[in-house]
Design an enzyme around this catalytic site. Structure first.
Site, PDB file in Angstrom:
ATOM      1  CG  HIS A 289      -1.773   1.218   1.340  1.00  0.00           C
ATOM      2  ND1 HIS A 289      -2.727   1.538   0.383  1.00  0.00           N
ATOM      3  CD2 HIS A 289      -1.803   2.221   2.248  1.00  0.00           C
ATOM      4  CE1 HIS A 289      -3.325   2.673   0.723  1.00  0.00           C
ATOM      5  NE2 HIS A 289      -2.774   3.105   1.844  1.00  0.00           N
ATOM      6  CB  CYS A 290       3.693   2.245   1.936  1.00  0.00           C
ATOM      7  SG  CYS A 290       2.668   2.178   3.419  1.00  0.00           S
ATOM      8  CB  ILE A 291       7.026   1.254  -1.669  1.00  0.00           C
ATOM      9  CG1 ILE A 291       7.597   1.139  -0.251  1.00  0.00           C
ATOM     10  CG2 ILE A 291       8.146   1.633  -2.627  1.00  0.00           C
ATOM     11  CD1 ILE A 291       8.625   0.040  -0.088  1.00  0.00           C
TER      12      ILE A 291
END
Length: 451
Positions: A289-291
């Site tokens: 979900h982040c990078i």
């Protein structure tokens, strides 16, 4: 910037208001009621830490299925053991609800909702807006509200604070507002919610103090910073750092492929330098979900200020094209067998975005399956953590990992290096292999295409 733990002294109370002292006192006595909006990969582990520390925790959800599962004492997050959930639910320290009116009873409210990107690569903060609206309608004096959802610098001050102050309350005087970026790393057995340092930035100094006291009561280390904007930027820097460096090593991998150089051997040798080098590794693309998402929050915000984030955009372009490169490697592998992609049977090993977890969010394996499917291949997948995925509005189920499955494929793609896969079996039985993770090492050279 200093690193601090929970502290209580006469000196630290100078300049504080009665409202701040009352709330921090409730936190110290563990009598503060904790509410967490969004009980997913971030919210549930955080709720567990508060509950295990002796706080009564209520999880707020819009997903009735999640509420039912949690209240029955079961976990739906891989890193959260069901036995711990059952114990905390049974003791009354942890519960979940669909009723947002219960926010009125909370002393502290954490917002842990998703923040995806739109197709136009601009931030979708609709979940934050919805959560803040629920809080604003029920906000009372003396509450602390902390946003944990990853977002662009300025969100807390420009979006959250005005909505909460509409009733005439003032942040830092009537209620407390802060931003604290989540740092969850699914599948990491060493670093979990409790022992990952927690960055906290308040809208005002009293807000920072209260939020620091809140997290300091359950987590090992709290790192206060000067403002919500700094805290928001911290999270984006962390993940942009990874995105850009992965983009660099992916580009090196593409270059080494052209030059017929083993990029994995290059990285291994470079990593022997004891200073000035940090190894990053190529792969079929970015997942989680982040990078793959956070750098574009920063890039979007930079554009609002008239600044072009060229490194970020270029890294995103390189990383986003990696599934296409892997598909080309599959084509080459099939050409060696005098087969075309159309009609070929391709087995993808691993659809989770990284090893030994069940999370498929933004997984490059899903993009690879889509690309190969469009080119006419018959694609199947195997993943011990993911029994099924959605593909073209249908359910695609995992095939078993065994010698017969490997032999029946014209090409096997090692997309996620789960430890559960027996790579000796892969090396022995697969006709041709595209190894995106160097999982085979030196087990086999013939018929193997590496990044």
């Amino acid at each position: 910037m200093t690193t601090t733990r929970k502290r209580s002294s006469r000196a630290s109370e100078r300049g504080t208001t009665a409202l701040e002292r009352r709330l921090t006192g409730r936190i110290e006595r563990k009598s503060a009621r904790i509410g967490i909006i969004g009980m997913g990969y971030v919210g549930l582990p955080l709720a567990m830490e508060f509950a295990k520390a002796g706080f009564a925790v209520t999880g707020f959800e819009i997903d009735a299925k999640r509420v039912a599962i949690l209240n029955s004492g079961r976990s739906y997050i891989q890193d959260v053991p069901t036995a711990e959930v059952r114990s905390l639910v049974k003791s009354g320290m942890l519960r979940s609800t669909l009723d947002f009116d219960e926010l009125r009873r909370m002393d502290a409210i954490d917002i842990c909702v998703p923040t995806p990107l739109r197709k136009t690569r601009d931030p979708d903060v609709s979940h934050i807006v919805a959560a803040v609206a629920e809080i604003a309608a029920r906000l009372k004096r003396g509450q602390v509200v902390v946003l944990e959802s990853t977002t662009y610098p300025g969100t807390t001050e420009e979006l959250v604070r005005p909505a909460l102050e509409e009733r005439g309350f003032t942040a830092g005087r009537d209620f407390f507002l802060a931003f604290s970026p989540e740092r969850v790393d699914p599948g990491n057995a060493k670093y979990q919610t409790r022992n990952i340092p927690k960055v906290v930035g308040g809208a005002t100094p009293p807000c920072t103090r209260v939020a620091t006291a809140l997290y300091g009561s359950v987590l090992d280390t709290v790192v206060p910073v000067a403002s919500t904007q700094v805290a928001e930027m911290v999270k984006l820097l962390e993940n942009t750092f990874r995105s850009v460096n992965i983009g660099l090593v992916n580009e090196i991998a593409l270059m080494c492929d052209r030059l017929k150089i083993n990029v994995w051997e290059v990285i291994e040798a470079a990593a022997t330098k004891p200073f000035g080098f940090m190894p990053f590794y190529p792969g079929p693309g970015l997942g989680g979900h982040c990078i793959p998402i956070d750098p574009f929050y920063l890039s979007w915000r930079a554009k609002q200020a008239g600044f072009e984030a060229r490194f970020i955009e270029l890294a995103g372009q390189i990383n986003g094209n990696m599934p296409y490169h892997v598909a080309n490697l599959v084509t080459h592998a099939l050409n060696e067998q005098k087969r075309s992609v159309r009609g070929a049977r391709v087995l993808v090993l691993g659809v989770a975005y990284k090893a030994d977890i069940d999370d498929v969010r933004e997984s490059p394996s899903l993009d690879l399956i889509e690309i190969l499917d469009r080119e006419g291949a018959t694609v199947s997948f195997c993943d011990p953590f993911v029994p099924s995925i959605r593909h073209h509005d249908r359910t695609m189920r995992a095939v078993p990992f065994r010698a017969g499955t490997l032999r029946s494929a014209d090409c096997v793609v090692i997309a996620t290096a789960h430890k559960a896969f027996d790579y000796r079996l892969v090396a022995r039985h697969a006709r041709s292999i595209v190894d995106c993770r160097n999982a085979l090492g030196g087990r086999r050279t013939r018929g193997v295409h590496r990044l």
